[in-house]
Design a protein around this motif. Structure first.
Motif: not given
Length: 137
Positions: A114-135
């Protein structure tokens, strides 16, 4: 005379009924994992995030034997509740057992795996900002 489409619509569960059914199934999964002494149980709501299912549950067992016992107990609970026959993978090795019951996907790991694959990190990471927000910055 009713068309086949109308007959199918009559049989389809209401949205509220479908949500109640999903909630009941999730309750059964979580109760089974608790009864089996699974550790670090993490339910993840996938609705609106993925078409894989509505929920994912990640849990750990202390050893190969414990992981297999948790999976066997869960399969029996799902069958006894009339939730069909889920697909299962990894039971023979019992390092990582995947149980796909349709709307709910359950991962049961040994702690190291479980520690090796760390699925929680993939599914519980907050959504990344949209590209429009970054520009805009």
């Amino acid at each position: 005379m009713r068309t086949a489409f109308q007959k199918k619509a009559d049989k389809a569960p209401s949205t509220a009924g479908a949500r109640a059914s999903q909630s009941h199934a999730l309750d059964i999964v979580l109760a089974s994992l608790e009864d089996s002494k699974a550790e670090d149980i993490v339910p993840i709501d996938l609705q609106g995030k993925s078409s894989l299912g509505d929920h994912m549950v990640i849990a750990s067992g202390r050893s190969h034997r414990h992981v297999a016992a948790i999976a066997d107990h869960l399969l029996k609970a799902l069958k006894d509740a009339g939730l069909g026959a889920p697909r299962i993978e990894g039971l023979a090795g019992a390092d990582w057992v995947l149980i796909d019951s349709g709307d709910i996907i359950i991962h049961i790991f040994r702690p190291e795996v479980r520690e090796f694959y760390n699925l929680e990190k993939m599914w519980l990471t907050p959504d990344l900002p949209d590209q429009d927000d970054e520009t805009r910055h």
